[in-house]
Scaffold this motif. Structure first.
Motif, PDB file in Angstrom:
ATOM      1  N   LYS A  32      68.385   7.543  13.773  1.00 21.11           N
ATOM      2  CA  LYS A  32      68.807   6.932  15.337  1.00 21.11           C
ATOM      3  C   LYS A  32      68.504   8.272  16.210  1.00 21.11           C
ATOM      4  O   LYS A  32      69.026   7.963  17.411  1.00 21.11           O
ATOM      5  N   ALA A  33      68.448   9.343  15.756  1.00 18.44           N
ATOM      6  CA  ALA A  33      68.300  11.021  16.419  1.00 18.44           C
ATOM      7  C   ALA A  33      66.455  10.557  16.971  1.00 18.44           C
ATOM      8  O   ALA A  33      65.945  10.185  15.458  1.00 18.44           O
ATOM      9  N   GLU A  34      66.796  11.577  18.358  1.00 15.25           N
ATOM     10  CA  GLU A  34      64.676  12.040  18.285  1.00 15.25           C
ATOM     11  C   GLU A  34      64.474  12.729  17.345  1.00 15.25           C
ATOM     12  O   GLU A  34      65.377  13.792  17.387  1.00 15.25           O
ATOM     13  N   ILE A  35      63.336  12.727  16.807  1.00 12.82           N
ATOM     14  CA  ILE A  35      62.697  14.304  15.628  1.00 12.82           C
ATOM     15  C   ILE A  35      61.709  14.475  17.023  1.00 12.82           C
ATOM     16  O   ILE A  35      60.812  14.272  17.171  1.00 12.82           O
ATOM     17  N   GLN A  36      61.686  16.099  16.351  1.00 15.80           N
ATOM     18  CA  GLN A  36      61.123  17.162  16.765  1.00 15.80           C
ATOM     19  C   GLN A  36      60.338  17.728  15.039  1.00 15.80           C
ATOM     20  O   GLN A  36      61.898  18.169  14.944  1.00 15.80           O
ATOM     21  N   VAL A  37      59.770  18.181  14.932  1.00 12.97           N
ATOM     22  CA  VAL A  37      58.892  18.786  13.668  1.00 12.97           C
ATOM     23  C   VAL A  37      58.229  20.027  14.328  1.00 12.97           C
ATOM     24  O   VAL A  37      56.751  19.603  14.517  1.00 12.97           O
ATOM     25  N   TYR A  38      58.147  20.651  13.777  1.00 13.93           N
ATOM     26  CA  TYR A  38      57.493  22.226  13.781  1.00 13.93           C
ATOM     27  C   TYR A  38      56.695  22.933  13.008  1.00 13.93           C
ATOM     28  O   TYR A  38      57.924  23.268  11.892  1.00 13.93           O
ATOM     29  N   VAL A  39      56.063  22.837  12.597  1.00 13.55           N
ATOM     30  CA  VAL A  39      55.110  23.758  11.152  1.00 13.55           C
ATOM     31  C   VAL A  39      54.036  24.188  11.743  1.00 13.55           C
ATOM     32  O   VAL A  39      52.944  23.430  12.617  1.00 13.55           O
ATOM     33  N   GLY A  40      53.098  25.077  11.000  1.00 17.04           N
ATOM     34  CA  GLY A  40      51.919  25.945  11.481  1.00 17.04           C
ATOM     35  C   GLY A  40      51.105  25.344   9.982  1.00 17.04           C
ATOM     36  O   GLY A  40      51.305  24.912   9.578  1.00 17.04           O
ATOM     37  N   GLY A  41      49.538  24.938  10.982  1.00 18.25           N
ATOM     38  CA  GLY A  41      48.709  24.262  10.587  1.00 18.25           C
ATOM     39  C   GLY A  41      48.027  24.849   9.069  1.00 18.25           C
ATOM     40  O   GLY A  41      47.688  24.445   8.699  1.00 18.25           O
ATOM     41  N   ALA A  42      48.313  26.731   9.218  1.00 15.18           N
ATOM     42  CA  ALA A  42      47.830  26.710   7.903  1.00 15.18           C
ATOM     43  C   ALA A  42      49.074  27.477   6.733  1.00 15.18           C
ATOM     44  O   ALA A  42      49.750  28.031   5.978  1.00 15.18           O
ATOM     45  N   ASP A  43      49.930  27.042   6.910  1.00  8.79           N
ATOM     46  CA  ASP A  43      51.258  26.809   5.864  1.00  8.79           C
ATOM     47  C   ASP A  43      51.110  25.784   4.556  1.00  8.79           C
ATOM     48  O   ASP A  43      51.084  24.855   4.306  1.00  8.79           O
ATOM     49  N   ASP A  44      51.164  27.009   3.353  1.00  6.28           N
ATOM     50  CA  ASP A  44      51.183  26.541   2.649  1.00  6.28           C
ATOM     51  C   ASP A  44      51.927  26.341   1.741  1.00  6.28           C
ATOM     52  O   ASP A  44      51.585  25.131   0.599  1.00  6.28           O
ATOM     53  N   MET A  45      53.184  25.654   2.521  1.00  6.64           N
ATOM     54  CA  MET A  45      54.471  25.165   1.329  1.00  6.64           C
ATOM     55  C   MET A  45      54.256  24.432   2.280  1.00  6.64           C
ATOM     56  O   MET A  45      55.374  22.944   1.914  1.00  6.64           O
ATOM     57  N   ILE A  46      53.769  23.964   3.270  1.00  7.12           N
ATOM     58  CA  ILE A  46      53.530  22.474   3.821  1.00  7.12           C
ATOM     59  C   ILE A  46      52.508  21.753   3.981  1.00  7.12           C
ATOM     60  O   ILE A  46      52.206  21.964   5.250  1.00  7.12           O
ATOM     61  N   PRO A  47      52.328  21.275   3.037  1.00  7.03           N
ATOM     62  CA  PRO A  47      50.407  21.357   3.368  1.00  7.03           C
ATOM     63  C   PRO A  47      50.091  19.861   4.231  1.00  7.03           C
ATOM     64  O   PRO A  47      50.584  18.746   4.845  1.00  7.03           O
ATOM     65  N   ALA A  48      49.336  19.916   4.990  1.00  6.78           N
ATOM     66  CA  ALA A  48      48.373  18.657   5.833  1.00  6.78           C
ATOM     67  C   ALA A  48      48.295  17.402   5.216  1.00  6.78           C
ATOM     68  O   ALA A  48      48.900  16.506   5.790  1.00  6.78           O
ATOM     69  N   ASP A  49      48.587  17.207   3.669  1.00  4.84           N
ATOM     70  CA  ASP A  49      49.428  15.863   3.262  1.00  4.84           C
ATOM     71  C   ASP A  49      50.098  15.333   3.397  1.00  4.84           C
ATOM     72  O   ASP A  49      50.460  14.433   3.573  1.00  4.84           O
ATOM     73  N   GLN A  50      51.164  16.509   3.251  1.00  8.77           N
ATOM     74  CA  GLN A  50      52.640  16.739   3.068  1.00  8.77           C
ATOM     75  C   GLN A  50      52.992  15.893   4.911  1.00  8.77           C
ATOM     76  O   GLN A  50      54.122  14.962   5.490  1.00  8.77           O
TER      77      GLN A  50
END
Length: 187
Positions: free
Chosen positions: A157-175
């Motif tokens: 139901k919520a509008e969602i905004q997500v901020y991650v770093g492009g080179a963040d090893d904890m949150i890889p591009a495939d995730q």
């Protein structure tokens, strides 16, 4: 500015939150739940609540670990976080208790509640949106994007905004790509 420490209980356990709002504004305003990193409820999350209060919101920095439970190293932080994650229903119950507390506050428009979280807290906020809680918006900063929660179309139901770093090893591009696909599928 008004700020106060609020003690509350969840399942008989003590928790300590932090409420902040601009007391020069009359009437109800939207509320924002601010969810801490894996370090626990600390100065950083209270500073974020103060910043949101200065923008005209009532911000409640909730506590996911319990009164006085903080970590100063990754090993202890992981133990605190995993202790909550591995307790069935604990995340949702602790979040929902804080949300209820904020919604019922006299200066909060209970129909306009959002959540904003950092790292562990960002993942919590996203998962509350995935579960379909009545949130107007969710903002995640560096929160893990994968989840065991399977979202069906119309659940979020919520509008969602997500901020991650492009080179963040904890949150890889495939995730990131899998999250985008999940949200598209959920409409």
């Amino acid at each position: 500015m008004h700020s106060e420490t609020l003690e509350y209980t969840v399942d008989g356990e003590s928790f300590t939150g932090y409420l902040a709002y601009d007391d020069s504004i009359d009437g109800e305003r939207p509320g924002i739940l601010v969810i801490h990193e894996w370090w626990g409820h600390n100065d950083f999350v209270r500073e974020q609540a103060d910043r949101l209060a200065a923008l005209g919101y009532t911000a409640f920095a909730l506590d996911m670990f319990g009164s006085g439970k903080q970590a100063d190293n990754p090993t202890d932080a992981a133990a605190l976080m995993n202790g909550v994650l591995e307790t069935p229903g604990a995340v949702k119950q602790r979040f929902h208790t804080a949300m209820d507390l904020l919604q019922k506050h006299e200066i909060v428009d209970g129909a306009r509640i959002a959540a904003q979280g950092y790292c562990f807290g960002g993942a919590v906020a996203l998962n509350m949106a995935r579960l379909g809680l009545e949130l107007k918006g969710v903002v995640s900063f560096h929160g893990t994007l994968d989840s065991d929660i399977k979202v069906e179309p119309g659940t979020v139901k919520a509008e969602i905004q997500v901020y991650v770093g492009g080179a963040d090893d904890m949150i890889p591009a495939d995730q990131v790509a899998a999250f985008v696909k999940e949200m598209q599928t959920a409409e």
